[in-house]
Design a protein around this motif. Structure first.
Motif, short mmCIF file in Angstrom:
data_model
loop_
_atom_site.label_atom_id
_atom_site.label_comp_id
_atom_site.label_asym_id
_atom_site.label_seq_id
_atom_site.Cartn_x
_atom_site.Cartn_y
_atom_site.Cartn_z
N UNK A 136 0.81 -1.22 0.00
CA UNK A 136 0.00 0.00 0.00
C UNK A 136 0.84 1.27 0.00
N UNK A 137 2.16 1.10 0.04
CA UNK A 137 3.04 2.26 0.05
C UNK A 137 3.16 2.92 1.40
N UNK A 138 2.88 2.15 2.47
CA UNK A 138 2.98 2.68 3.83
C UNK A 138 4.35 2.34 4.40
N UNK A 139 5.02 3.31 4.96
CA UNK A 139 6.37 3.11 5.48
C UNK A 139 6.37 2.16 6.68
N UNK A 140 7.47 1.43 6.82
CA UNK A 140 7.68 0.55 7.98
C UNK A 140 7.89 1.41 9.23
N UNK A 141 7.36 0.99 10.38
CA UNK A 141 6.40 -0.10 10.61
C UNK A 141 4.98 0.35 10.26
N UNK A 142 4.22 -0.53 9.63
CA UNK A 142 2.94 -0.14 9.03
C UNK A 142 1.74 -0.28 9.96
N UNK A 143 1.90 -0.97 11.08
CA UNK A 143 0.76 -1.31 11.93
C UNK A 143 -0.12 -0.15 12.32
#
Length: 342
Positions: A181-188
């Motif tokens: 989804x293109x969400x940076x780590x960490x994504x939680x």
């Protein structure tokens, strides 16, 4: 009199370095945080989309000494006032674990203090001890980056894993779909926030939900999510990101809550502890609270404080205090055990 009272306290210097957080804490009597220093490495690992072991180890080396100094200074405690040193020796990344172990051994040896070995997962359980008293028998749902486990605790210092993940843990699945989804780590956290804005319209699979065991599997969910996104991309379709996040999270939460409720029905307990990094997830916290109220109202839900859900040394100090009371002591040849189980 004040000096005598101080001497009766158990003051533990705790070390946590199992992954990408360098942390040192000073804990009094297992329940009071005098200091909890955490040096995070998130910025260094984000460009790789996950933790790089070698990078993590180097950061631990750079941070560990200043973390010790900051922990003692913040707590207003000297080495002479310490009772013991507690340290995570597994599970985790072997290089990272070794940095914390060597630092803890050095302090313990130089100041003639007992060395207390702590399992990282018991640390997560005892993070909840800062939120309230423990009542036994007890069940713990541990949902962290690399582990998803149901742990039955009939008494203090007794742990029985009755269910665990067979492949991807819940936290790993969050990070993997986050990358898609293109969400940076960490994504939680980002996925959790996005999920609150969407609906479960994709009805992703609930793996092993009805199997006659308490184990978990999230690799199928991860694959279903990725395939859905890739198929849409190939057709030139744009899917609603909030609905994707909500559908993924609902699948994870449904399985975790369903398995936990079944475990509670088979293992009568007084208390359920929710701990681990994913324990900060609002959807999971809400669902567990609601289901317990209707299905198991006699079971007390104890949630690990949000600020202690991630890796930190305060939880290691809390678990270390219990281990200290039960006589756990490590020899100087204590080594890292990256695959350590409860």
């Amino acid at each position: 009199m004040e000096d005598e009272a101080w001497q009766k306290k158990t003051i533990i210097l705790a070390f946590e370095s199992s992954c990408d957080e360098t942390s040192v804490a000073v804990i009094e009597d297992g329940t009071k945080i005098l200091s909890n220093i955490v040096a995070t490495q998130i910025a260094s690992h984000q460009r790789f989309g996950g933790v790089v072991p070698e990078v993590a180890s180097r950061h631990h080396i750079e941070q560990i000494t200043s973390c010790i100094e900051d922990a003692l200074t913040t707590a207003g405690v000297t080495y002479d006032e310490l009772t013991a040193v507690a340290v995570t020796y597994g599970p985790g990344l072997v290089g990272s674990l070794l940095i914390g172990l060597m630092a803890a051994k050095t302090v313990a040896w130089a100041h003639h203090l007992p060395l207390i070995p702590v399992n990282h997962m018991t640390g997560h359980i005892y993070a909840a001890r800062f939120a309230g008293e423990f009542n036994y028998p007890q069940m713990a749902l541990l949902v962290s980056g690399g582990h998803t486990e149901l742990v039955y605790m009939p008494a203090p210092h007794e742990y029985q894993i009755i269910g665990e993940t067979r492949d991807d843990a819940a936290g790993e699945a969050y990070d993997k779909i986050g990358r898609v989804m293109g969400i940076a780590y960490p994504a939680g956290k980002a996925v959790d926030e996005l999920a609150a804005q969407g609906q479960d319209v994709f009805n992703f699979p609930r793996a092993m939900e009805n199997e006659d065991n308490f184990d978990f599997s999230f690799s199928g969910l991860k694959s279903a999510f990725i395939n859905t996104v890739h198929n849409a991309d190939q057709r030139g379709e744009t899917l609603n990101r909030a609905d994707l996040a909500a559908s993924f999270q609902q699948s994870v939460v449904d399985v975790l809550v369903h398995k936990t409720m079944r475990a509670l029905a088979q293992y009568p307990v007084k208390q359920l502890v929710l701990a681990g990094g994913v324990a900060a997830n609002r959807g999971l916290r809400t669902a567990l609270t609601e289901q317990l109220a209707t299905q198991q109202p006699e079971v007390n839900l104890l949630l690990a404080p949000l600020k202690l859900c991630g890796d930190n040394a305060a939880m290691i100090g809390a678990a270390g205090y219990i281990n200290y009371q039960f006589g756990d002591r490590a020899a100087w040849d204590l080594n890292a055990q990256p695959g350590l189980s409860l």
